[in-house]
Design an enzyme around this catalytic site. Structure first.
Site, short mmCIF file in Angstrom:
data_model
loop_
_atom_site.label_atom_id
_atom_site.label_comp_id
_atom_site.label_asym_id
_atom_site.label_seq_id
_atom_site.Cartn_x
_atom_site.Cartn_y
_atom_site.Cartn_z
N GLU A 122 0.89 -1.18 -0.08
CA GLU A 122 -0.01 0.05 0.13
C GLU A 122 0.94 1.35 0.01
O GLU A 122 0.49 2.16 -0.67
CB GLU A 122 -0.98 0.07 1.23
CG GLU A 122 -2.23 -0.92 0.97
CD GLU A 122 -2.03 -2.33 1.45
OE1 GLU A 122 -0.86 -2.75 1.89
OE2 GLU A 122 -2.79 -3.05 1.72
N HIS A 170 -11.11 -3.87 11.05
CA HIS A 170 -11.73 -4.03 9.70
C HIS A 170 -12.77 -3.24 9.86
O HIS A 170 -13.71 -3.47 8.85
CB HIS A 170 -11.81 -5.38 9.21
CG HIS A 170 -10.67 -6.02 8.60
ND1 HIS A 170 -9.71 -6.32 9.43
CD2 HIS A 170 -10.29 -6.37 7.35
CE1 HIS A 170 -8.76 -6.95 8.84
NE2 HIS A 170 -9.00 -7.06 7.36
C1 LIG Z 1 -1.93 -4.34 4.98
C2 LIG Z 1 -3.18 -5.12 4.37
N1 LIG Z 1 -3.49 -5.00 2.90
C3 LIG Z 1 -4.43 -5.81 2.76
C4 LIG Z 1 -5.06 -6.59 3.63
C5 LIG Z 1 -6.07 -7.46 2.80
N2 LIG Z 1 -5.72 -8.78 2.86
C6 LIG Z 1 -6.13 -9.81 3.78
S1 LIG Z 1 -5.45 -11.32 3.84
C7 LIG Z 1 -4.65 -10.79 2.09
C8 LIG Z 1 -3.77 -11.64 1.53
C9 LIG Z 1 -2.59 -12.02 2.21
O1 LIG Z 1 -1.98 -12.88 1.54
P1 LIG Z 1 -0.86 -13.90 2.39
O2 LIG Z 1 0.06 -13.02 3.24
O3 LIG Z 1 0.07 -14.42 1.42
O4 LIG Z 1 -1.41 -14.74 3.54
P2 LIG Z 1 -2.45 -16.04 3.43
O5 LIG Z 1 -3.79 -15.25 3.24
O6 LIG Z 1 -2.19 -16.46 1.82
O7 LIG Z 1 -2.36 -16.87 4.35
C10 LIG Z 1 -4.99 -9.57 1.92
C11 LIG Z 1 -4.41 -8.67 0.65
C12 LIG Z 1 -4.61 -6.79 4.82
N3 LIG Z 1 -5.35 -7.75 5.73
N4 LIG Z 1 -3.55 -5.80 5.22
#
Ligand SMILES: Cc1ncc(C[n+]2csc(CCOP(=O)(O)OP(=O)(O)O)c2C)c(N)n1
Ligand SMILES: Cc1ncc(C[n+]2csc(CCOP(=O)(O)OP(=O)(O)O)c2C)c(N)n1
Ligand SMILES: [Mg+2]
Ligand SMILES: [Mg+2]
Lengths: 339, 325, 325, 339
Positions: free
Chosen positions: A67, A136
């Site tokens: 971001e 959230h």
């Molecule tokens: C700073 C931030 N940006 C966006 C999100 C929205 N979001 C929640 S989970 C996710 C994906 C996370 O991917 P990863 O770190 O690979 O974890 P996984 O869900 O695969 O376990 C996103 C983009 C967030 N929680 N925090």
């Protein structure tokens, strides 16, 4: 020939139309295309960007979870000829990109003495109700409204969502566009052709004589419920929806208070240095003589948003709280005279 | 808990993995049936990472978790019923119902919390490591982060801070192939995260995240390094998730045809560990069946408890904003 | 500017370096004399980086700068008098006096701004690169960042974003040995920044920042890569600063005895470039003396103009918050 | 036996004394030791941490420029037994660490239902006047005051700076401690022994009968000047210094307004959703009946801080503006009666 859309669809339509009208509009954020699988197939976006990539394959981008970088990139792109619409997903994530909003986007024009600007839109989902917990569910628009250089938009209906998004994209300055997650599937009439709802113009969404209710975002609905109930007991409320909290259409608010003599502000944000106390303070300063009783604010408590449904349901202001606030400010005598 | 201690460590690991698996499969069903509020990110498929890493930790070590945190919490020893109550938003939940799935925390167990912000917990873990160092204990702190979260600035900064301050912290990247619907092929440019650790002087290895023993061994090495004053390490563990990003959210259209089936049939970490335990004679199938029965009962009891538990007292809305005076 | 074009490119580089040097030495003296308000971070010593990088750029390419931005602005072609007025907070300053030293920007010159936040300008540069790409121009964007700023999350994220989006951007790390009073020995653990680029797939090289030709050549390669669709690159340029972190702030007690003297005598990039120009016959000493005289006059005129320029109209306080309607 | 210290020294003394009293207090930030040269020699810190490292070599740390990481580390350390005092340098840099303040520090206790907390102090320099431009001169405390879970402290004198820092360190919750850069070298009597100035207790720094002036941070001085001038014309102002903007000692403010009937709030922050409108709004809600005229706020404009000295000097409220605001709210009749 009326046509009904959801709030989500209305935002999507505004994005598509503005992209069609202006080739410099680009749209990006996490999964704004809808992701890319391990084999390279594109996914489907969930929110208002759904379908956009098919129509504008060169102007809709997915981002990694960066971001600070991509909000900053929106600033740099905006200052060099594009009109980016960047998606924060939840406004709560503004935390990780806040420098780029606070110190870069908001101040660029001023620091350059007007020789450049950052015409970008930052989309952000906000509000309580979806059982997403403290990180959230925030409102946070008071934080953005505090920052000179930003404009802050809070549509409460599908029609406004479309018109305000168009205005935000066309605006020469950075606009934070708040989309209430509990309104996404609310429905309303939305004209098909492109149109603009000007930033800084409040709407009087219900006329009334006894008390002004200024309500923001989802609270407009809550105020409507309260006003309907109060009307049953003879108290006629006028509801003003500022639609943009920065700039704020103070004239419409003051004019309403001058008519009614009473003010209740209903705001889902936290109370301290919030939008409700801001509006209350402005009225106490600039329309004091019109006030025939104390201002009342109805807000979320000074607390994070709890997860548990039973607690969360008590978090954002309810119609009952608004009714009580109106009754507390409009003296019984007036209520009776009015009935 | 002497009985637990007498169990073979690899069977304890089995129990942990099995508990996570059953917990998650059950939550999936409960969510589909409409009984679970909120944002639930299931960990099934990645159990070997949480179980392997936490097998290398002491009770008073720390972990900071992600939005996909149930597995870490269970592996760190959080009470399964208290977790289930929390996920249901009930009184008696491990966070009184105020946190929910994305904020499960239990500081008495060294579980510093799931986190709703990608990589949001990573700096906290560095801080817990600093705390251990200043207080002169030999505690170690683990920071879990997803492949997507590994792109966050807070993660990069924490690697630097941990190196510069020589903190006893282990960064565990859980590369499950996706960040929401976006594949690592895109958002990591198809690369590993390990080189990012190496680039700032943090010893980093890529680990087969389907192999719990490989994870445990890599973690043990990193933990030993941390405990002995050697500073931070990074494990880049690879294991895809069985379910979608979030319950009720995605149809996994972005996943290739048959991808999940292949995952379940060929890369089920629990099946792999089970086969090994049986093959090398560490456990008999009856013994594992007994564990399975206990776990089934545990999770079942947790769901039953969660269903019948009372809601939090509405007055809780206003407490715990600040310490009570 | 045909006359300028007919000058040998390496003499143009000399002029740029000399202009920065004289500008900065003069500001140092003016500040000491009490004539300059604000936070002034001098670039002297590092001229080869700005001059070398910008020599590889076209007029419509972009640079995003740091708090130590005078050199970048001069090298990118900003008007020296307008800069001097700006630094003095005067009307006629390149930002109307509203920005000051830390915010010198000139979008018409592709100078996206100095920046008061460490690494704050790096994402902006990535955005300008995106803009070029979407608009279908072949413009390239440069992001300058210090060794200290390179530890910021925004820098790490921008590397990733630039790789994933394949942006025409060149990241130029100016490793001058210190972040304020803290040495890279501490805050970079004594390491280069280049491996951080490599770790995310951005081609990265370490460059002798005292050698302007080495910088220009490395920059030219990176710029060519960017212009031809090859995406981002990183140059990790080493050159220490002559002055303290900020005028009026530090006594440089953290610098070793004789460090600055040695720097000036052994690693003066301007002296090195001068010697080369003379040695290989590209320029004669009379020619350089003529440049020196012009530069001296230019800077002197700028200071004189700054002293006598009027203050901004007080009404300017309230303009430019938003676009005029 | 009075002893005079600067505001900067007073903060430093509080840090040293609290570190002496409590071995879990640690202090870190960029150059908090004072840097490390290329040959490994330690430098000298410039600000309140000067000399601390010599006394507590194991508990004062320099950091790389990694605010997100080290502010987050403060949260993690605080939740596991330390009492960290982390230094943001300029509050403007909160932008790069904002998630850790907004979503981690502030919400940790609530999300854990009180089973853990984050007793940390975040030090931050603020305010206009030093010719640092838009990204180094902000007030921003309204942004922090908006966030439930944080406490926000704004000392206006050396004695308060010492006592409030002691209170902040001892407090079980995260405290953002604002140090006005233009007050660092202001001088005042400061008791030598450790003491605590409780958070949430305003000080009536000048008693008066005709108008309440609530003033924050450096504006307390400005209000004093204005009050002195007004006293010369027979208008006696009562000045209330809230000292902490969250929690806010509303009772002292309301009580003063009940005595004087008039309120002027002087606040260096930007006006929208700021501290001045917050206080004005609260009074309009809870002490409305006491108001005998409109509330007035005197704030910085809704603009970033300009660099140019001549512009910056017009940015923060001046005594002249305060005098004008008081005159505008206190009717001439009353002014004359008072004289
Ligand atoms: C700073 C931030 N940006 C966006 C999100 C929205 N979001 C929640 S989970 C996710 C994906 C996370 O991917 P990863 O770190 O690979 O974890 P996984 O869900 O695969 O376990 C996103 C983009 C967030 N929680 N925090
Ligand atoms: C995010 C942020 N943190 C802290 C500062 C304060 N600060 C200003 S310059 C500086 C040092 C920067 O070092 P480096 O990036 O190496 O640049 P240099 O000054 O050496 O050119 C610091 C810490 C800042 N401007 N921004
Ligand atoms: Mg993932
Ligand atoms: Mg440096």
């Amino acid at each position: 020939m009326t046509r009904v859309l959801t709030y989500l669809q209305a935002i999507g339509e505004a994005l598509a139309q503005q992209m069609g009208l202006d080739p410099t509009v680009v749209v990006f954020g996490e999964d704004n295309i809808g992701g890319t699988g391990c084999d390279g197939t594109l996914g489907h976006a969930w929110g208002p960007t759904q379908g956009l990539h098919e129509r504008f394959p060169d102007r809709v981008f997915d981002t990694p979870i960066t971001e600070a970088a991509f909000v900053g990139a929106a600033v740099g792109a905006a200052a060099t000829g594009l009109r980016p619409v960047a998606d924060l997903l939840f406004v709560d994530f503004a935390g990780v990109a806040f420098d780029q909003v606070l110190n870069q986007a908001a101040k660029l024009r001023y620091m350059a003495a007007g020789r450049a600007g950052a015409p970008l839109v930052l989309r952000a989902m906000w509000g309580a109700g979806l059982r997403r917990g403290a990180q959230h569910s925030q409102a946070l628009y008071p934080v953005f409204a505090h920052i000179p250089g930003l404009k802050v938009v809070l549509p409460s209906s599908p029609a406004d969502a479309k018109g305000l998004m168009a205005a935000a994209i066309q605006d020469p300055d950075p606009v934070v566009f708040f989309e209430h997650k509990m309104l996404y599937f609310s429905r309303g009439e939305v004209p098909e052709e492109p149109y603009v709802t000007p930033l800084g113009q409040a709407a009087v969404v219900r006329p009334g004589t006894d008390c002004t209710i200024v309500a923001l975002g989802r609270m407009v609905q809550v105020a409507q419920e309260a006003a309907a109930e109060l009307a049953g007991t003879g108290v006629e409320c006028e509801i003003v929806d500022p639609r943009t909290i920065s700039p704020l259409d103070t004239e419409t608010i003051y004019a309403s208070v001058r008519r009614t003599g009473h003010l209740v502000v209903v705001d889902e944000a936290n109370p301290r240095c919030g939008a409700a106390s801001d509006i209350a303070g402005l009225v106490a300063q600039h329309a004091f003589d019109a006030l025939r009783g104390p201002v009342r604010t109805v807000t979320a408590p000074h607390a994070p948003t709890p997860f548990s449904p039973v607690l969360e349901d008590a978090y954002a202001p309810s119609a009952g709280q608004v009714v009580a606030a109106v009754r507390a400010t409009v003296p019984y005598a007036e209520q009776e005279r009015a009935s | 808990m002497p009985q637990r201690d007498s169990t073979h460590p690899e069977i304890r690991i089995y129990r942990t993995m099995r508990t996570i698996r059953v917990f998650e499969e059950r939550l999936h069903a409960e969510f589909a049936a409409g009984g679970v509020p909120g944002a639930v990110h299931l960990y099934a498929g990645q159990e070997a990472i949480a179980a392997g890493v936490c097998a290398a930790l002491a009770d008073d070590d720390y972990v900071a978790s992600t939005h996909r945190g149930h597995g870490h919490a269970i592996a760190k020893g959080c009470d399964v019923t208290a977790m289930m109550l929390e996920i249901h938003g009930k009184a008696g939940g491990v966070c009184g119902g105020k946190g929910g799935s994305m904020h499960i925390a239990d500081f008495d167990r060294g579980m510093l919390g799931a986190n709703g912000v990608a990589a949001g917990g990573v700096p906290l873990s560095a801080g817990a490591a600093l705390s251990a160092k200043v207080r002169g204990t030999d505690q170690v702190s683990v920071a879990f982060v997803g492949d997507g979260g590994a792109n966050q600035g807070a993660f990069a900064e924490s690697l630097v801070l941990a190196r510069v301050w020589n903190l006893p912290v282990v960064f565990v990247v859980e590369d499950n192939g996706y960040a929401q619907a976006t594949g690592t092929r895109f958002h990591l440019d198809g690369r590993d995260v390990a080189p990012r650790g190496e680039a700032v002087g943090v010893p980093s290895v890529v680990v087969d995240g389907y192999d719990v023993i490989a994870v445990r061994d890599a973690a043990a090495e990193a933990v030993a390094r941390a405990r002995s004053g050697g500073g931070p390490s990074l494990l880049d563990c690879k294991a895809h998730r069985f379910f979608g990003h979030m319950e009720g959210w995605d149809q996994q259209g972005y996943r290739g045809a048959g991808e999940v089936d292949r995952l379940r049939s060929e890369h089920d970490c629990l099946a792999i560990h089970t086969r090994r335990l049986l093959a090398d004679g560490t456990a008999g199938s009856a013994e594992l069946a007994a564990v399975d029965a206990e776990v089934a009962e545990l999770v079942d009891a947790a769901v039953t408890a969660a269903r019948s538990a009372p809601d939090p007292d509405p007055a809780e809305l206003l407490t715990d904003v600040y310490a009570a005076v």
